[in-house]
Design an enzyme around this catalytic site. Structure first.
Site, PDB file in Angstrom:
ATOM      1  N   GLN A 137       7.196 -10.467 -11.174  1.00 58.44           N
ATOM      2  CA  GLN A 137       5.920 -11.014 -10.912  1.00 58.44           C
ATOM      3  C   GLN A 137       5.135 -10.202  -9.903  1.00 58.44           C
ATOM      4  O   GLN A 137       3.699 -10.529  -9.812  1.00 58.44           O
ATOM      5  CB  GLN A 137       6.002 -12.546 -10.559  1.00 58.44           C
ATOM      6  CG  GLN A 137       6.811 -12.735  -9.059  1.00 58.44           C
ATOM      7  CD  GLN A 137       6.949 -14.087  -8.639  1.00 58.44           C
ATOM      8  OE1 GLN A 137       6.394 -14.800  -9.328  1.00 58.44           O
ATOM      9  NE2 GLN A 137       7.774 -14.181  -7.614  1.00 58.44           N
ATOM     10  N   ASP A 182      21.412 -14.483  -7.678  1.00 62.46           N
ATOM     11  CA  ASP A 182      21.101 -15.659  -6.914  1.00 62.46           C
ATOM     12  C   ASP A 182      20.232 -16.740  -7.870  1.00 62.46           C
ATOM     13  O   ASP A 182      20.613 -17.884  -7.105  1.00 62.46           O
ATOM     14  CB  ASP A 182      19.917 -15.140  -5.765  1.00 62.46           C
ATOM     15  CG  ASP A 182      20.645 -14.424  -4.609  1.00 62.46           C
ATOM     16  OD1 ASP A 182      21.804 -14.340  -4.413  1.00 62.46           O
ATOM     17  OD2 ASP A 182      19.558 -13.906  -3.832  1.00 62.46           O
ATOM     18  N   ARG A 239      17.450  -1.302   1.274  1.00 62.06           N
ATOM     19  CA  ARG A 239      17.333  -1.764  -0.007  1.00 62.06           C
ATOM     20  C   ARG A 239      16.163  -1.008  -0.827  1.00 62.06           C
ATOM     21  O   ARG A 239      16.273  -1.087  -1.957  1.00 62.06           O
ATOM     22  CB  ARG A 239      16.777  -3.231   0.350  1.00 62.06           C
ATOM     23  CG  ARG A 239      16.432  -4.017  -0.894  1.00 62.06           C
ATOM     24  CD  ARG A 239      15.991  -5.513  -0.459  1.00 62.06           C
ATOM     25  NE  ARG A 239      16.806  -6.273   0.494  1.00 62.06           N
ATOM     26  CZ  ARG A 239      17.994  -7.110  -0.533  1.00 62.06           C
ATOM     27  NH1 ARG A 239      17.857  -7.313  -1.500  1.00 62.06           N
ATOM     28  NH2 ARG A 239      18.709  -7.732   0.551  1.00 62.06           N
ATOM     29  N   TYR A 281      23.713  -2.000  11.858  1.00 57.14           N
ATOM     30  CA  TYR A 281      24.381  -0.724  11.061  1.00 57.14           C
ATOM     31  C   TYR A 281      23.260   0.189  10.936  1.00 57.14           C
ATOM     32  O   TYR A 281      22.194  -0.150  11.310  1.00 57.14           O
ATOM     33  CB  TYR A 281      25.021  -0.948   9.932  1.00 57.14           C
ATOM     34  CG  TYR A 281      24.326  -2.006   8.946  1.00 57.14           C
ATOM     35  CD1 TYR A 281      23.603  -1.338   8.098  1.00 57.14           C
ATOM     36  CD2 TYR A 281      24.540  -3.422   8.831  1.00 57.14           C
ATOM     37  CE1 TYR A 281      22.829  -2.214   6.865  1.00 57.14           C
ATOM     38  CE2 TYR A 281      23.782  -4.157   7.977  1.00 57.14           C
ATOM     39  CZ  TYR A 281      22.866  -3.526   6.973  1.00 57.14           C
ATOM     40  OH  TYR A 281      22.489  -4.353   5.954  1.00 57.14           O
TER      41      TYR A 281
END
Length: 402
Positions: free
Chosen positions: A39, A298, A111, A220
């Site tokens: 989207q 998810d 990511r 991290y």
């Protein structure tokens, strides 16, 4: 339901995140034609790090992406837990032997770098497979096909539709009924900044959890150690917005972690942007598929980030889904086998992530006692127990069925 495997098979994937892209890649390698509907106007990720444990690296390896992802990743030296205010070490487990112990390394990666690697691989194999600016409002199906109904009135048709559209899944809502996810009472800060700015107190080269009363932080490194990643989770009962792009202020974040160790406060103070989002959850679902429509990641098992498994479990889902469809006689059997293979494990990881809230946030005397016990346990005992405690999670290999 007739068999729909092979070159004629078409999959419509709703959602262009890590789970959706991995599913598209896994299916494409089995001979499917795929169409990913995202989207957003473009596939891009707000700066954030994620952890890819050995069970996720195996999926990347099976997709011939381990080398490409590892090139932009950071391999932590150990996993640690420290008290948030004093920095006092509770435990330190070396990760040097993870390749031997669990069959693959543990990686920290931005990511955006992981998404870029997945996207590039898919576009190289099937150009034009990913289509942005495609908002899905629902789906329809019959005995012959399934289609995503787009907000602009058009349809995207296929033999299978995968709902990989997150915790607020439109596909899930239609399949099971609209039910708002549960606010967990936790709000997370996340920020990424150059390590070069942290000359006084840089985060250690580990996967480090910093625990405290009603809050915890995780630090991290990313991109070969050039970036620092900080996630700070605070209990909160007056904030409900669920968004990856909502911003708070430096002053708010510093107030939430006032009195904490300089590793945390310096990172907050020197970061340019402080993203803030509420953590939501759902109970385990009884159903993951409806005819030709199936859920993934998810959309069916959202996870709190307290086990660092959200992305990895969606990658496991993707591989198992493609594998079961490839070996099944028909679509219905393949989808049933996928749910059978994944439901129990995903539910167990969900529960483990939830249970870590008490340990990390030390709200009761028992929580504090559990944390304190780590201080007196011998290192050898901790090291010996690590393989047993994490073997079920990190040692699991969906690419070999083990």
């Amino acid at each position: 339901m007739t068999k729909v495997l092979g070159q004629a098979s078409r999959a419509v994937v709703v959602g262009g995140g890590i789970g959706g892209l991995t599913a598209a890649l896994c299916l494409e390698r089995k001979g499917w034609r795929v169409r990913v509907l995202e989207q957003a106007g473009e596939i891009s990720e707000v700066g954030a790090g994620i952890q890819i444990s050995p069970n996720g690296v195996r999926v990347l390896r099976a997709l011939d992406l381990e080398a490409a992802v590892s090139a932009n990743a950071f391999r932590p030296e150990a996993s640690e837990m420290r008290f948030g205010t004093s920095g006092r070490l509770l435990f330190h487990h070396s990760m040097a032997d993870y390749d031997t112990r669990f069959g693959a390394p543990y990686l920290h990666i931005h990511r955006a770098d992981l998404v870029s690697a997945l996207l590039a691989a898919l576009e190289a194999r099937q150009p034009g497979a990913v289509q942005t600016g495609q908002a899905v409002s629902g789906y329809g199906q019959n005995d012959r096909s399934v289609w995503a109904q787009l907000a602009d009135g058009t349809q995207a048709e296929g033999d299978l539709l995968i709902g990989a559209d997150g915790i607020k899944s439109v596909v899930r809502d239609q399949m099971l009924g609209v039910k708002a996810p549960r606010f967990t009472g936790n709000v997370a800060w996340r920020m990424v900044l150059p390590m070069a700015r942290l000359t006084a107190q840089p985060p250690p080269p580990t996967a480090c959890v910093w625990i405290g009363e009603g809050r915890h932080a995780v630090t991290y490194r990313l991109r070969g150690g050039t970036l620092a990643n900080l996630v700070g989770v605070v209990e909160c009962d007056d904030w409900r917005e669920e968004s990856w792009t909502a911003e708070g202020t430096r002053e708010q974040a510093l107030a939430d972690f006032a009195g904490w160790h300089p590793v945390i406060t310096e990172a907050i103070g020197r970061a340019d942007t402080h993203y803030r989002w509420a953590l939501f959850d759902r109970p385990p679902l009884d159903r993951w598929f409806d005819g030709r429509v199936v859920l993934l990641g998810d959309a069916c098992h959202p996870m709190l980030p307290f086990m660092a498994q959200g992305a990895v479990q969606s990658m496991e889902d993707a591989f198992v889904l493609a594998d079961q469809l490839n070996s099944a006689d028909d679509l219905a059997a393949g989808l049933a086998a996928y749910v059978s293979a994944r439901h129990r494990r995903a539910t167990r990881v969900q529960a483990a992530a939830r249970s870590n809230t008490g340990l990390f946030h030390q709200q009761t005397w028992l929580d504090r006692l559990k944390a304190q016990v780590f201080l007196w346990l011998p290192d050898k005992l901790l090291s010996a127990s690590a393989a047993k405690r994490f073997g079920w999670l990190y040692g699991y290999d969906v690419t070999s069925g083990k």
